[in-house]
Design a protein around this motif. Structure first.
Motif, PDB file in Angstrom:
ATOM      1  N   ILE A 103     -34.390  39.446 -14.480  1.00 52.16           N
ATOM      2  CA  ILE A 103     -33.945  39.111 -13.119  1.00 52.16           C
ATOM      3  C   ILE A 103     -33.676  37.617 -12.977  1.00 52.16           C
ATOM      4  O   ILE A 103     -32.649  37.201 -12.413  1.00 52.16           O
ATOM      5  N   LEU A 104     -34.570  36.785 -13.474  1.00 54.18           N
ATOM      6  CA  LEU A 104     -34.389  35.336 -13.345  1.00 54.18           C
ATOM      7  C   LEU A 104     -33.149  34.856 -14.093  1.00 54.18           C
ATOM      8  O   LEU A 104     -32.416  33.985 -13.602  1.00 54.18           O
ATOM      9  N   ASN A 105     -32.897  35.404 -15.263  1.00 52.54           N
ATOM     10  CA  ASN A 105     -31.709  34.986 -16.013  1.00 52.54           C
ATOM     11  C   ASN A 105     -30.422  35.455 -15.340  1.00 52.54           C
ATOM     12  O   ASN A 105     -29.407  34.751 -15.363  1.00 52.54           O
ATOM     13  N   ILE A 106     -30.443  36.640 -14.751  1.00 56.82           N
ATOM     14  CA  ILE A 106     -29.256  37.114 -14.029  1.00 56.82           C
ATOM     15  C   ILE A 106     -28.967  36.210 -12.834  1.00 56.82           C
ATOM     16  O   ILE A 106     -27.820  35.809 -12.592  1.00 56.82           O
ATOM     17  N   ILE A 107     -30.003  35.870 -12.066  1.00 56.72           N
ATOM     18  CA  ILE A 107     -29.808  34.984 -10.908  1.00 56.72           C
ATOM     19  C   ILE A 107     -29.334  33.605 -11.366  1.00 56.72           C
ATOM     20  O   ILE A 107     -28.414  33.016 -10.776  1.00 56.72           O
ATOM     21  N   ALA A 108     -29.951  33.085 -12.420  1.00 59.43           N
ATOM     22  CA  ALA A 108     -29.648  31.724 -12.855  1.00 59.43           C
ATOM     23  C   ALA A 108     -28.225  31.590 -13.367  1.00 59.43           C
ATOM     24  O   ALA A 108     -27.502  30.659 -12.975  1.00 59.43           O
ATOM     25  N   TRP A 109     -27.787  32.532 -14.227  1.00 58.66           N
ATOM     26  CA  TRP A 109     -26.530  32.315 -14.937  1.00 58.66           C
ATOM     27  C   TRP A 109     -25.353  33.080 -14.352  1.00 58.66           C
ATOM     28  O   TRP A 109     -24.227  32.583 -14.390  1.00 58.66           O
ATOM     29  N   VAL A 110     -25.579  34.256 -13.821  1.00 56.78           N
ATOM     30  CA  VAL A 110     -24.458  34.988 -13.224  1.00 56.78           C
ATOM     31  C   VAL A 110     -24.120  34.422 -11.852  1.00 56.78           C
ATOM     32  O   VAL A 110     -22.939  34.303 -11.495  1.00 56.78           O
ATOM     33  N   LEU A 111     -25.135  34.016 -11.082  1.00 46.65           N
ATOM     34  CA  LEU A 111     -24.891  33.526  -9.724  1.00 46.65           C
ATOM     35  C   LEU A 111     -24.801  32.002  -9.672  1.00 46.65           C
ATOM     36  O   LEU A 111     -23.731  31.436  -9.428  1.00 46.65           O
ATOM     37  N   PHE A 112     -25.916  31.309  -9.915  1.00 47.00           N
ATOM     38  CA  PHE A 112     -25.961  29.869  -9.689  1.00 47.00           C
ATOM     39  C   PHE A 112     -25.106  29.084 -10.685  1.00 47.00           C
ATOM     40  O   PHE A 112     -24.321  28.214 -10.294  1.00 47.00           O
ATOM     41  N   ALA A 113     -25.276  29.355 -11.973  1.00 43.83           N
ATOM     42  CA  ALA A 113     -24.526  28.583 -12.969  1.00 43.83           C
ATOM     43  C   ALA A 113     -23.024  28.815 -12.834  1.00 43.83           C
ATOM     44  O   ALA A 113     -22.229  27.870 -12.945  1.00 43.83           O
ATOM     45  N   SER A 114     -22.616  30.051 -12.592  1.00 45.00           N
ATOM     46  CA  SER A 114     -21.185  30.334 -12.437  1.00 45.00           C
ATOM     47  C   SER A 114     -20.619  29.607 -11.226  1.00 45.00           C
ATOM     48  O   SER A 114     -19.523  29.026 -11.287  1.00 45.00           O
ATOM     49  N   ALA A 115     -21.365  29.628 -10.115  1.00 45.07           N
ATOM     50  CA  ALA A 115     -20.905  28.916  -8.923  1.00 45.07           C
ATOM     51  C   ALA A 115     -20.867  27.410  -9.168  1.00 45.07           C
ATOM     52  O   ALA A 115     -19.910  26.722  -8.767  1.00 45.07           O
ATOM     53  N   GLY A 116     -21.893  26.871  -9.828  1.00 46.29           N
ATOM     54  CA  GLY A 116     -21.923  25.435 -10.091  1.00 46.29           C
ATOM     55  C   GLY A 116     -20.788  24.976 -10.978  1.00 46.29           C
ATOM     56  O   GLY A 116     -20.149  23.945 -10.715  1.00 46.29           O
ATOM     57  N   VAL A 117     -20.516  25.725 -12.042  1.00 42.87           N
ATOM     58  CA  VAL A 117     -19.424  25.361 -12.948  1.00 42.87           C
ATOM     59  C   VAL A 117     -18.084  25.449 -12.229  1.00 42.87           C
ATOM     60  O   VAL A 117     -17.205  24.591 -12.407  1.00 42.87           O
ATOM     61  N   MET A 118     -17.899  26.463 -11.404  1.00 41.15           N
ATOM     62  CA  MET A 118     -16.646  26.618 -10.666  1.00 41.15           C
ATOM     63  C   MET A 118     -16.431  25.445  -9.710  1.00 41.15           C
ATOM     64  O   MET A 118     -15.323  24.898  -9.605  1.00 41.15           O
ATOM     65  N   ILE A 119     -17.475  25.031  -9.006  1.00 42.28           N
ATOM     66  CA  ILE A 119     -17.362  23.914  -8.062  1.00 42.28           C
ATOM     67  C   ILE A 119     -17.106  22.607  -8.795  1.00 42.28           C
ATOM     68  O   ILE A 119     -16.256  21.797  -8.401  1.00 42.28           O
ATOM     69  N   ALA A 120     -17.829  22.376  -9.884  1.00 48.89           N
ATOM     70  CA  ALA A 120     -17.675  21.120 -10.615  1.00 48.89           C
ATOM     71  C   ALA A 120     -16.288  20.984 -11.226  1.00 48.89           C
ATOM     72  O   ALA A 120     -15.739  19.878 -11.312  1.00 48.89           O
ATOM     73  N   ARG A 121     -15.695  22.083 -11.630  1.00 49.35           N
ATOM     74  CA  ARG A 121     -14.431  22.010 -12.355  1.00 49.35           C
ATOM     75  C   ARG A 121     -13.222  21.974 -11.430  1.00 49.35           C
ATOM     76  O   ARG A 121     -12.221  21.314 -11.756  1.00 49.35           O
ATOM     77  N   TYR A 122     -13.283  22.639 -10.284  1.00 51.55           N
ATOM     78  CA  TYR A 122     -12.069  22.803  -9.479  1.00 51.55           C
ATOM     79  C   TYR A 122     -12.191  22.284  -8.046  1.00 51.55           C
ATOM     80  O   TYR A 122     -11.239  22.402  -7.279  1.00 51.55           O
ATOM     81  N   PHE A 123     -13.337  21.714  -7.667  1.00 50.25           N
ATOM     82  CA  PHE A 123     -13.497  21.271  -6.286  1.00 50.25           C
ATOM     83  C   PHE A 123     -13.801  19.782  -6.187  1.00 50.25           C
ATOM     84  O   PHE A 123     -14.260  19.312  -5.156  1.00 50.25           O
ATOM     85  N   ASP A 124     -13.528  19.030  -7.257  1.00 47.88           N
ATOM     86  CA  ASP A 124     -13.736  17.589  -7.174  1.00 47.88           C
ATOM     87  C   ASP A 124     -12.694  16.923  -6.287  1.00 47.88           C
ATOM     88  O   ASP A 124     -12.919  15.826  -5.760  1.00 47.88           O
ATOM     89  N   SER A 125     -11.530  17.577  -6.113  1.00 46.93           N
ATOM     90  CA  SER A 125     -10.507  17.022  -5.226  1.00 46.93           C
ATOM     91  C   SER A 125     -10.671  17.510  -3.793  1.00 46.93           C
ATOM     92  O   SER A 125     -10.312  16.813  -2.846  1.00 46.93           O
ATOM     93  N   VAL A 126     -11.209  18.719  -3.609  1.00 44.94           N
ATOM     94  CA  VAL A 126     -11.416  19.251  -2.261  1.00 44.94           C
ATOM     95  C   VAL A 126     -12.647  18.618  -1.621  1.00 44.94           C
ATOM     96  O   VAL A 126     -12.633  18.255  -0.437  1.00 44.94           O
ATOM     97  N   TRP A 127     -13.723  18.512  -2.398  1.00 46.34           N
ATOM     98  CA  TRP A 127     -14.949  17.871  -1.920  1.00 46.34           C
ATOM     99  C   TRP A 127     -15.262  16.683  -2.834  1.00 46.34           C
ATOM    100  O   TRP A 127     -16.236  16.704  -3.592  1.00 46.34           O
ATOM    101  N   PRO A 128     -14.431  15.626  -2.798  1.00 47.48           N
ATOM    102  CA  PRO A 128     -14.613  14.523  -3.752  1.00 47.48           C
ATOM    103  C   PRO A 128     -15.818  13.664  -3.397  1.00 47.48           C
ATOM    104  O   PRO A 128     -16.284  13.631  -2.257  1.00 47.48           O
ATOM    105  N   GLU A 129     -16.293  12.968  -4.398  1.00 54.65           N
ATOM    106  CA  GLU A 129     -17.384  12.027  -4.155  1.00 54.65           C
ATOM    107  C   GLU A 129     -16.872  10.815  -3.387  1.00 54.65           C
ATOM    108  O   GLU A 129     -17.559  10.277  -2.522  1.00 54.65           O
ATOM    109  N   TYR A 130     -15.647  10.381  -3.719  1.00 51.40           N
ATOM    110  CA  TYR A 130     -14.987   9.291  -2.999  1.00 51.40           C
ATOM    111  C   TYR A 130     -13.727   9.859  -2.367  1.00 51.40           C
ATOM    112  O   TYR A 130     -12.892  10.450  -3.048  1.00 51.40           O
ATOM    113  N   GLU A 131     -13.576   9.652  -1.063  1.00 53.71           N
ATOM    114  CA  GLU A 131     -12.488  10.250  -0.310  1.00 53.71           C
ATOM    115  C   GLU A 131     -11.409   9.214  -0.024  1.00 53.71           C
ATOM    116  O   GLU A 131     -11.696   8.085   0.379  1.00 53.71           O
TER     117      GLU A 131
END
Length: 632
Positions: free
Chosen positions: A388-416
């Protein structure tokens, strides 16, 4: 009259020739290579067989020996049969057989042992010759006996060899062998398994362990190790209920000897599959006891034995119930049998009722090349927490984190990036400033830290489950090795993130690729590790769970492909780091600041929301599958 005399002479000559040719002379009866003058010899083990009533012998034991036909139209005519030691000497003695219309003769060898033969057979041929051999005068150091026969049929001598008959060891004596125990880590790899209880990972400590290996498309080898003092075995059922099944029982007698029986059982009262032949249909069967355990091994044909072994005089008709034999080439249910009670009671043979559920909703295909892992009990709590912990960690959180880091740096940039416009809306300058609200960089570190924490907790759970022992077997080995790589990467990712240098510098470029490599490697390996874990002996989830996760992988790929195409179509603007306040290229009174719009800032968060919703649903379904998994 002359014509009649000629006819009688011809008939006399034909009769004389028939008599001469119907008598067979066996040469070198006391040697393993018996010969018949004028006949060629060939291997006959695929045409005839020698069945023994037992696989073990003790001095003075009587062993029933059956020379029988396997192929049709190859009846047994003249024959010779004898028992040999490892030096090729005839040993033991045969009793006088009682076979109607067949004259069986004895031949005494120089050492006093006997062989039996028939050199003249009037009938068209027998399908079976029942004999009795006694271990009389057998040397006390002789450990193995081989029965050999020569059978004449269709003017051809067929050489037949039986499986070895081994000396019965004293109770408590274990023969030297490398497979006295069952390696549970190989379950699902090189063997199928049935384990009680399911979470047991040491065959010596399990209540019951059964393994099987398909030798070819027609035969399988079974191995049972169970904690019992009476008998152990395995039942083959055509349905999900006990009763009217074929069972293999390995029973220990009062002297501690273990015998292997092929039997039918209605409810509790078993009977032999072939009356008078306890181990009919089994080969290389052996059993012995070792302290609290009974160990049993046998080889069984997957096809049902349908040969009713009817002789010409029909003396054997009705000794076998062909309708009750199971064909293991078709999927069947199996269940464990083990008891401390004696199999033989005052009321006859009885199997006590056991509250052990049959392996339900999971019929076993013994010809399947992907080995089964069958368990009548559910997985342990620690194994479920690990999953259960591995499913939550990698299917949910890690997938969401990688998606945000790779494709949302321009939508939610650190410097605007912001622009300065005059009253007419014309751009007269620009500024770059740090976002006061959340950005992709404020989201990613907490997510990856949480992933690392969950992964390490799951790791310690499975370590406690395995008693801090490394697993073996190809399937488990890859799950363990890849899991350790993911574990190390999950540990390094947050640490590397903390060491992030100033953006748009040379150290930042090196840091970026190192961090990207660690996170990508962990995420790319974590999903295959979960796939391997779902097809694991300790948590062998239903097949639809793997298909559900596979469907999610396709969905993840499609969403990522959409984001990737959009990123390639629009050039990303780079933002420099501002150390001191806001800077304007051009600044005039009355001008105002306007935020610059970024391509995709409207639909990309919406697609991400859909992605997270679908992923959350998949994760919840998989978690429920793990929680409610009770084995099968």
């Amino acid at each position: 009259m002359a014509t009649m005399r000629h006819s009688l002479a011809i008939l006399f000559i034909i009769l004389l020739i028939e008599i001469i040719h119907s008598e067979v002379t066996f040469d070198s009866v006391c040697s393993p290579d018996v010969e018949v003058s004028g006949m060629s010899s060939t291997d006959g083990n695929d045409v005839y067989a020698i069945d023994l009533s037992d696989t073990k012998f003790s001095p003075e034991d009587a062993i029933s020996v059956y020379l029988r036909q396997i192929r049709p139209n190859y009846g047994i005519n003249e024959f010779v049969i004898r028992a040999f030691d490892h030096d090729g000497n005839v040993v033991g003695r045969f009793d006088d057989p009682q076979i109607s219309n067949l004259m069986v003769k004895h031949h005494t060898c120089p050492n006093g042992a006997t062989a039996v033969y028939a050199d003249h057979v009037d009938s068209p041929g027998y399908r079976e010759i029942p004999l009795t051999w006694r271990a009389t005068g057998v040397h006390q150091n002789l450990d193995e006996i081989i029965f050999r026969a020569g059978v004449v049929s269709n003017r051809q001598l067929y050489r037949v060899k039986a499986t070895s008959l081994k000396r019965r060891l004293p109770p408590g004596t274990i023969p030297f062998s490398q497979d006295q125990s069952i390696n549970i880590d190989q379950c699902g790899e090189s063997q199928g398994c049935l384990v009680v209880p399911q979470q047991c990972n040491n065959a010596g400590k399990c209540e019951y362990t059964l393994s099987w290996q398909a030798l070819d498309d027609e035969r399988a080898r079974f191995h049972i190790v169970a904690r019992a003092q009476g008998f152990v075995g395995v039942g083959f059922s055509k349905d999900e209920k006990r009763g009217d099944d074929q069972v293999i029982l390995c029973a220990k007698d009062a002297q501690g000897h273990v015998s292997v029986y092929n039997m039918f059982v209605s409810v509790q009262s078993p009977q032999y599959v072939f009356r008078g032949r306890p181990s009919y249909g089994l080969r290389d069967a052996e059993g012995y006891s070792n302290g609290p355990h009974i160990i049993c091994k046998f080889e069984k044909s997957l096809a049902a034995y349908t040969d009713d072994l009817v002789e010409d005089d029909e003396r054997n008709r009705g000794r076998i119930d062909r309708e009750r034999l199971v064909d293991l080439r078709q999927p069947h249910y199996i269940y464990p049998i083990y008891s401390d009670e004696d199999l033989v009671t005052a009321q006859g043979m009885r199997i006590p009722f056991q509250d052990i559920s049959i392996v339900n909703n999971h019929p076993v295909n013994f010809q399947r090349r992907l080995w089964q892992k069958s368990h009548p009990e559910g997985a342990s709590v620690l194994a479920k927490i690990h999953a259960i912990l591995n499913i939550i960690a990698w299917v949910l959180f890690a997938s969401a984190g990688v998606m945000i880091a790779r494709y949302f740096d321009s939508v939610w940039p650190e410097y605007e990036r912001q622009v300065v416009v005059d009253g007419t809306g014309a751009v007269t300058g620009e500024t770059v400033q740090r976002r006061r609200r959340f950005s992709y960089f404020t989201i990613l570190p907490p997510i990856m830290t949480l992933v690392a924490i969950l992964t390490w907790i799951a790791f310690f759970c499975i370590l406690f489950e395995l008693n801090w022992r490394w697993t073996s077997g190809t399937h488990h080995m890859w799950h363990s090795i890849l899991g350790v790589i993911v574990l190390v990467c999950a540990f390094l990712a947050p640490i590397i993130g903390v060491l992030r240098p100033v953006p748009h510098t040379k150290p930042y470029c090196i840091w970026y690729w190192i961090h990207w490599l660690v996170v990508s490697l962990a995420h790319c390996l974590a999903i295959p590790v979960i796939f391997l874990g779902m097809d694991n002996r300790r948590l062998d989830l239903w097949t639809w769970c793997s298909w559900l996760l596979f469907g999610w992988c396709i969905f993840h790929f499609i969403v990522q492909l959409i984001f990737e195409i959009h990123a390639c179509c629009y050039a990303r603007r780079e933002y420099g780091h501002i150390d001191e306040g806001d800077r304007y290229r051009e600044k005039h009174p009355g001008h105002r600041i306007r935020r610059e719009r970024v391509p995709g800032e409207g639909w990309k968060p919406a697609l991400l929301g859909i992605y997270l919703l679908v992923t959350l649903i998949v994760v919840i379904i998989l978690i429920l599958a793990v929680v409610f998994y009770e084995g099968y």
